[in-house]
Design a protein around this motif. Structure first.
Motif, short mmCIF file in Angstrom:
data_model
loop_
_atom_site.label_atom_id
_atom_site.label_comp_id
_atom_site.label_asym_id
_atom_site.label_seq_id
_atom_site.Cartn_x
_atom_site.Cartn_y
_atom_site.Cartn_z
N GLU A 1 -39.23 -1.46 16.52
CA GLU A 1 -37.87 -0.90 15.90
C GLU A 1 -37.26 0.25 15.68
OE1 GLU A 1 -35.92 -3.54 11.95
OE2 GLU A 1 -37.43 -3.24 12.75
N ARG B 1 -37.18 2.95 12.23
CA ARG B 1 -36.96 3.72 11.41
C ARG B 1 -37.30 5.00 11.23
NH1 ARG B 1 -38.90 -1.85 10.88
NH2 ARG B 1 -41.28 -0.61 11.13
N LEU C 1 -31.49 2.72 10.55
CA LEU C 1 -32.44 2.39 9.82
C LEU C 1 -32.68 4.57 9.30
CD1 LEU C 1 -34.12 -0.19 9.54
CD2 LEU C 1 -32.35 0.21 8.12
N ASP D 1 -34.16 7.62 6.73
CA ASP D 1 -34.49 8.02 5.41
C ASP D 1 -34.31 9.63 5.82
OD1 ASP D 1 -33.64 8.03 2.78
OD2 ASP D 1 -34.94 6.94 2.21
N SER E 1 -35.82 3.04 -0.87
CA SER E 1 -35.23 2.96 1.01
C SER E 1 -35.43 2.12 1.83
CB SER E 1 -36.07 4.41 0.63
OG SER E 1 -36.26 4.88 2.60
N PRO E 2 -35.08 2.28 2.90
CA PRO E 2 -35.08 0.86 3.68
C PRO E 2 -36.22 1.64 4.94
CG PRO E 2 -33.03 2.25 4.25
CD PRO E 2 -33.14 2.86 3.17
N VAL E 3 -36.57 2.76 4.83
CA VAL E 3 -37.28 3.69 5.68
C VAL E 3 -39.25 3.82 4.80
CG1 VAL E 3 -37.56 4.86 6.96
CG2 VAL E 3 -35.80 4.49 7.36
N ARG F 1 -42.79 2.50 5.70
CA ARG F 1 -42.37 1.22 6.90
C ARG F 1 -41.92 2.29 7.82
NH1 ARG F 1 -38.47 -2.48 5.80
NH2 ARG F 1 -38.46 -3.16 7.97
N ALA F 2 -42.47 3.62 7.81
CA ALA F 2 -41.50 4.37 8.90
C ALA F 2 -41.95 4.13 10.72
CB ALA F 2 -41.58 6.72 9.29
N THR F 3 -40.95 3.74 10.91
CA THR F 3 -41.57 3.84 13.08
C THR F 3 -41.54 5.24 13.77
OG1 THR F 3 -39.95 2.97 13.31
CG2 THR F 3 -41.76 1.73 12.63
#
Length: 145
Positions: free
Chosen positions: A18, A20, A55, A57, A78-80, A83-85
Protein backbone atom coordinates in the motif's frame (compact mmCIF):
# COMPACT_ATOMS: atom_id res chain seq x y z
CA UNK A 1 9.53 14.80 -8.19
CA UNK A 2 5.77 14.58 -8.63
CA UNK A 3 6.10 12.15 -11.54
CA UNK A 4 8.62 10.07 -9.59
CA UNK A 5 6.23 9.93 -6.63
CA UNK A 6 3.35 8.80 -8.86
CA UNK A 7 5.44 6.15 -10.62
CA UNK A 8 6.82 4.93 -7.29
CA UNK A 9 3.34 4.65 -5.78
CA UNK A 10 2.26 2.62 -8.81
CA UNK A 11 5.34 0.39 -8.48
CA UNK A 12 4.56 -0.22 -4.79
CA UNK A 13 1.01 -1.20 -5.73
CA UNK A 14 2.38 -3.60 -8.34
CA UNK A 15 4.14 -5.42 -5.48
CA UNK A 16 1.07 -5.39 -3.22
CA UNK A 17 2.50 -2.67 -0.99
CA UNK A 18 0.00 0.00 0.00
CA UNK A 19 1.69 3.23 -1.09
CA UNK A 20 1.97 5.85 1.63
CA UNK A 21 4.30 8.34 -0.01
CA UNK A 22 6.60 10.55 2.05
CA UNK A 23 8.17 13.47 0.24
CA UNK A 24 11.46 13.74 2.14
CA UNK A 25 13.04 17.04 3.09
CA UNK A 26 15.20 18.55 5.82
CA UNK A 27 11.97 20.10 7.11
CA UNK A 28 8.71 18.62 8.36
CA UNK A 29 5.64 20.68 7.52
CA UNK A 30 6.45 24.35 7.95
CA UNK A 31 9.42 23.90 10.33
CA UNK A 32 11.92 25.05 7.72
CA UNK A 33 12.16 27.31 4.72
CA UNK A 34 14.09 27.48 1.50
CA UNK A 35 14.03 26.58 -2.17
CA UNK A 36 14.50 22.87 -1.49
CA UNK A 37 11.53 22.77 0.90
CA UNK A 38 9.38 24.70 -1.57
CA UNK A 39 10.29 22.21 -4.32
CA UNK A 40 9.05 19.32 -2.16
CA UNK A 41 5.87 21.21 -1.18
CA UNK A 42 5.12 21.97 -4.84
CA UNK A 43 5.68 18.37 -5.92
CA UNK A 44 3.39 17.14 -3.13
CA UNK A 45 0.66 19.53 -4.28
CA UNK A 46 1.01 18.37 -7.89
CA UNK A 47 0.58 14.71 -6.89
CA UNK A 48 -2.51 15.58 -4.85
CA UNK A 49 -4.02 17.22 -7.93
CA UNK A 50 -2.96 14.59 -10.49
CA UNK A 51 -3.60 11.53 -8.31
CA UNK A 52 -5.88 12.25 -5.36
CA UNK A 53 -6.02 8.48 -4.74
CA UNK A 54 -2.40 8.45 -3.53
CA UNK A 55 -1.75 8.94 0.19
CA UNK A 56 1.06 11.49 0.20
CA UNK A 57 2.53 14.02 2.57
CA UNK A 58 5.47 16.34 2.49
CA UNK A 59 7.73 17.81 3.34
CA UNK A 60 8.63 15.21 5.95
CA UNK A 61 11.97 14.55 7.55
CA UNK A 62 13.07 10.92 7.21
CA UNK A 63 12.54 10.16 10.90
CA UNK A 64 9.06 11.69 10.85
CA UNK A 65 8.20 9.60 7.80
CA UNK A 66 9.47 6.28 9.14
CA UNK A 67 9.17 6.26 12.94
CA UNK A 68 5.64 6.19 14.37
CA UNK A 69 6.33 8.15 17.56
CA UNK A 70 8.26 10.88 15.78
CA UNK A 71 5.66 11.11 13.01
CA UNK A 72 2.88 11.50 15.56
CA UNK A 73 4.80 14.30 17.29
CA UNK A 74 6.04 16.23 14.24
CA UNK A 75 3.05 15.68 11.90
CA UNK A 76 0.10 14.51 14.02
CA UNK A 77 -2.52 14.95 11.29
CA UNK A 78 -0.54 13.25 8.53
CA UNK A 79 -1.89 10.09 6.88
CA UNK A 80 1.72 9.13 6.06
CA UNK A 81 4.01 10.27 8.90
CA UNK A 82 5.42 7.35 10.85
CA UNK A 83 3.95 4.85 8.36
CA UNK A 84 5.57 5.66 5.02
CA UNK A 85 6.09 2.79 2.60
CA UNK A 86 7.54 4.92 -0.21
CA UNK A 87 10.09 7.70 0.31
CA UNK A 88 10.81 10.23 -2.41
CA UNK A 89 14.05 12.12 -1.86
CA UNK A 90 14.53 15.65 -3.16
CA UNK A 91 17.48 14.76 -5.39
CA UNK A 92 19.66 11.86 -6.52
CA UNK A 93 22.50 12.73 -4.15
CA UNK A 94 20.29 12.59 -1.06
CA UNK A 95 18.45 9.48 -2.22
CA UNK A 96 21.57 7.48 -3.05
CA UNK A 97 23.40 8.56 0.11
CA UNK A 98 20.46 7.61 2.33
CA UNK A 99 19.88 4.33 0.46
CA UNK A 100 23.48 3.25 1.02
CA UNK A 101 23.59 4.46 4.64
CA UNK A 102 20.42 2.57 5.60
CA UNK A 103 21.44 -0.55 3.69
CA UNK A 104 24.87 -0.78 5.28
CA UNK A 105 24.19 0.48 8.81
CA UNK A 106 20.95 -1.45 9.36
CA UNK A 107 22.21 -4.54 7.53
CA UNK A 108 19.02 -4.78 5.51
CA UNK A 109 18.29 -6.04 2.05
CA UNK A 110 18.03 -3.21 -0.46
CA UNK A 111 16.83 -3.90 -3.96
CA UNK A 112 17.41 -1.47 -6.73
CA UNK A 113 17.61 0.92 -8.18
CA UNK A 114 14.45 0.13 -10.09
CA UNK A 115 14.04 2.11 -13.27
CA UNK A 116 10.52 3.41 -13.87
CA UNK A 117 8.63 4.99 -16.72
CA UNK A 118 10.03 2.78 -19.46
CA UNK A 119 8.08 0.57 -21.85
CA UNK A 120 9.72 -2.60 -20.52
CA UNK A 121 11.22 -3.43 -17.13
CA UNK A 122 14.87 -2.51 -16.79
CA UNK A 123 16.75 -2.47 -13.52
CA UNK A 124 20.26 -1.70 -12.38
CA UNK A 125 22.84 -3.16 -10.04
CA UNK A 126 25.48 -1.35 -8.06
CA UNK A 127 29.13 -2.28 -8.54
CA UNK A 128 29.01 -3.52 -4.93
CA UNK A 129 26.03 -5.82 -5.56
CA UNK A 130 26.02 -9.10 -3.71
CA UNK A 131 24.78 -12.41 -5.11
CA UNK A 132 21.53 -11.87 -3.14
CA UNK A 133 21.17 -8.36 -4.66
CA UNK A 134 21.46 -9.88 -8.13
CA UNK A 135 18.97 -12.67 -7.45
CA UNK A 136 16.39 -10.32 -5.92
CA UNK A 137 16.77 -7.80 -8.73
CA UNK A 138 16.18 -10.58 -11.29
CA UNK A 139 13.07 -11.66 -9.35
CA UNK A 140 11.74 -8.08 -9.20
CA UNK A 141 12.32 -7.64 -12.93
CA UNK A 142 10.48 -10.90 -13.63
CA UNK A 143 7.49 -9.72 -11.57
CA UNK A 144 7.48 -6.39 -13.43
CA UNK A 145 7.37 -8.30 -16.72
Amino acid sequence: LADIAIQSADTATQFNIEPRVAMISYSTGSSGQGADVEKVKAATAIVRIKRPDILIDGPLQYDAAMIKEIGEKKAPNSPVAGRATVCIFPDLNTGNTTYKAVQRSANVLSIGPLLQGLNKPVNDLSRGATVDDIIYTIAITAVQS
